[in-house]
Design a protein around this motif. Structure first.
Motif, PDB file in Angstrom:
ATOM      1  N   ALA A  59       0.833  -1.200   0.000  1.00 33.01           N
ATOM      2  CA  ALA A  59       0.000   0.000   0.000  1.00 33.01           C
ATOM      3  C   ALA A  59       0.875   1.260   0.000  1.00 33.01           C
ATOM      4  N   SER A  60       1.979   1.202   0.713  1.00 34.48           N
ATOM      5  CA  SER A  60       2.891   2.357   0.787  1.00 34.48           C
ATOM      6  C   SER A  60       3.499   2.673  -0.572  1.00 34.48           C
ATOM      7  N   ARG A  61       3.847   1.636  -1.325  1.00 34.15           N
ATOM      8  CA  ARG A  61       4.437   1.861  -2.650  1.00 34.15           C
ATOM      9  C   ARG A  61       3.431   2.514  -3.597  1.00 34.15           C
ATOM     10  N   LEU A  62       2.149   2.190  -3.436  1.00 33.52           N
ATOM     11  CA  LEU A  62       1.133   2.857  -4.245  1.00 33.52           C
ATOM     12  C   LEU A  62       1.082   4.342  -3.911  1.00 33.52           C
ATOM     13  N   LEU A 116       3.655   4.907   6.329  1.00 32.66           N
ATOM     14  CA  LEU A 116       4.385   4.426   5.157  1.00 32.66           C
ATOM     15  C   LEU A 116       5.578   3.566   5.554  1.00 32.66           C
ATOM     16  N   GLN A 117       5.812   2.516   4.789  1.00 37.70           N
ATOM     17  CA  GLN A 117       6.915   1.586   5.079  1.00 37.70           C
ATOM     18  C   GLN A 117       7.649   1.194   3.803  1.00 37.70           C
ATOM     19  N   GLY A 127       7.561   5.850   7.946  1.00 40.00           N
ATOM     20  CA  GLY A 127       7.099   6.130   9.302  1.00 40.00           C
ATOM     21  C   GLY A 127       6.072   7.249   9.366  1.00 40.00           C
ATOM     22  N   CYS A 128       5.842   7.930   8.238  1.00 42.01           N
ATOM     23  CA  CYS A 128       4.883   9.046   8.212  1.00 42.01           C
ATOM     24  C   CYS A 128       3.469   8.558   7.893  1.00 42.01           C
ATOM     25  N   LEU A 133       2.456  14.396   6.765  1.00 39.87           N
ATOM     26  CA  LEU A 133       3.049  14.878   5.522  1.00 39.87           C
ATOM     27  C   LEU A 133       3.113  16.401   5.495  1.00 39.87           C
ATOM     28  N   PRO A 134       4.143  16.945   4.882  1.00 37.14           N
ATOM     29  CA  PRO A 134       4.177  18.405   4.703  1.00 37.14           C
ATOM     30  C   PRO A 134       3.040  18.843   3.803  1.00 37.14           C
ATOM     31  N   SER A 135       2.621  20.095   3.944  1.00 36.98           N
ATOM     32  CA  SER A 135       1.414  20.570   3.259  1.00 36.98           C
ATOM     33  C   SER A 135       1.508  20.457   1.744  1.00 36.98           C
TER      34      SER A 135
END
Length: 362
Positions: A59-62, A116-117, A127-128, A133-135
């Motif tokens: 899912a993170s890679r998507l 995210l991994q 880890g976010c 996430l930044p804006s």
């Protein structure tokens, strides 16, 4: 060949017209998609998610691909309710035919359900969560769009199933019952999911929580198989093509009223309870006659035996209880042949079910 084609041209034209898929390409930004899923305008099937779900790295890679504007495949959705029709709040207008995992991953990330991994390009984001996430990345994700191919609402369930099956080319292939679960919505589907959870039924069918068969929804398919074969002597209506037969039966059962479905539930629960009272460790096991003329157990569960055993115990219960041991049926060479090899053959299905009913009536 050409002459035959000319003679059947009208039939061919009619079939081509009926089966032609009507589609429309639409494009949604991710913020809109998430809102539609949140309001259940687009339905993410919860039962499907539970059985087959991407892991977090996938899912993170998507999400990483979406941030980097890497192209992703079309999402295929079915328009189940016309946009101009007035329906109750929470009634889904669209169901997902292909792209279930992608939409689930996007929705869950936007809802802060996972961090995210294993990212390789944007490794600093490991880890976010979405909220971290930044804006500028939030804006980029919200404004990133995905193309959807919308399939017209006039298509019948069988066509929808066929489309889903043809599109089913992912790394983890969906099994027939998973396809039905995604395309054949209705009250019988809900009932079959409920009945499949009965603990005694799962134990008798040798379905443990970590079973691969359970992940493929074989428990739910067995419930469908139970009714498809036994309801109004369904096994006598079978003309071949077992996958299609089960799909047609599921569509048919979804149209039944609540009273009929209550009878279904009562019937199923009664048989499972009766089987539990018999205290048979493996009621759907397969046996053979060994060289000493004794019955030797070959397996703990066999789906063809399931068909016959259910028919036997249903008929026995109607008559106040079994007067015969079901396992004795394996001494009949014709019956044994009917649970061997291509068991979805029409003749084999009719033979094993009819012989089981005949034994119960003796």
């Amino acid at each position: 060949m050409k002459k035959s084609l000319k003679v059947n041209l009208e039939t061919l034209q009619q079939k081509a017209k009926e089966r032609t898929v009507r589609t429309q390409t639409v494009e949604y930004d991710l913020e809109t998609i998430v809102k539609k899923v949140d309001k259940q305008v687009i339905k993410l099937n919860p039962e499907y998610q539970r059985r087959h779900r991407w892991d977090i790295p996938t899912a993170s890679r998507l999400i990483e691909s979406l941030i980097l504007n890497i192209p992703v495949p079309f999402i295929y959705i079915s328009q189940d309710v016309d946009v101009d029709d007035e329906v109750e709040e929470g009634i889904a207008r669209y169901s997902v035919i292909d792209g279930q995992q992608r939409l689930t991953a996007i929705f869950n990330f936007f809802k802060n359900d996972f961090a995210l991994q294993d990212l390789e390009v944007l490794e600093t984001l490991n880890g976010c969560r979405y909220a971290d996430l930044p804006s500028f990345l939030v804006r980029r994700l919200e404004e990133r769009s995905i193309k959807c191919l919308r399939i017209d609402s006039t298509l019948d369930q069988q066509v929808k199933y066929d489309i889903f099956e043809r599109l089913n080319s992912g790394s983890v292939k969906l099994e027939p019952q998973e396809l039905r679960n995604a395309t054949c919505r209705g009250p019988f589907k809900d009932l079959s999911l409920k009945l499949a959870k009965l603990k005694p039924f799962r134990e008798m069918s040798n379905l443990t929580e970590d079973s691969k068969r359970l992940k493929k929804m074989e428990d739910v398919e067995l419930v469908l198989r139970y009714f498809a074969i036994n309801y109004q002597d369904g096994y006598l209506q079978y003309k071949g093509g077992f996958k299609k037969f089960l799909t047609q039966k599921m569509v048919e059962f979804n149209s039944l009223d609540s009273a009929a479905l209550l009878d279904f539930e009562t019937d199923f629960v009664a048989i499972i309870s009766y089987l539990k009272q018999q205290n048979i460790a493996h009621p759907f096991a397969k046996y053979r006659v060994d060289k000493n003329d004794t019955l030797e157990q070959m397996s703990t569960f066999n789906v063809a035996v399931f068909d016959a055993a259910i028919a036997f115990y249903r008929e026995s219960l109607k008559r106040g209880g079994a007067n015969k041991e079901f396992t004795e049926i394996f001494r009949d060479p014709e019956f044994f042949a009917a649970v061997e090899g291509s068991t979805n053959d029409v003749k084999k299905l009719v033979t094993r079910v009819s012989k089981a009913i005949e034994l119960a009536r003796k």
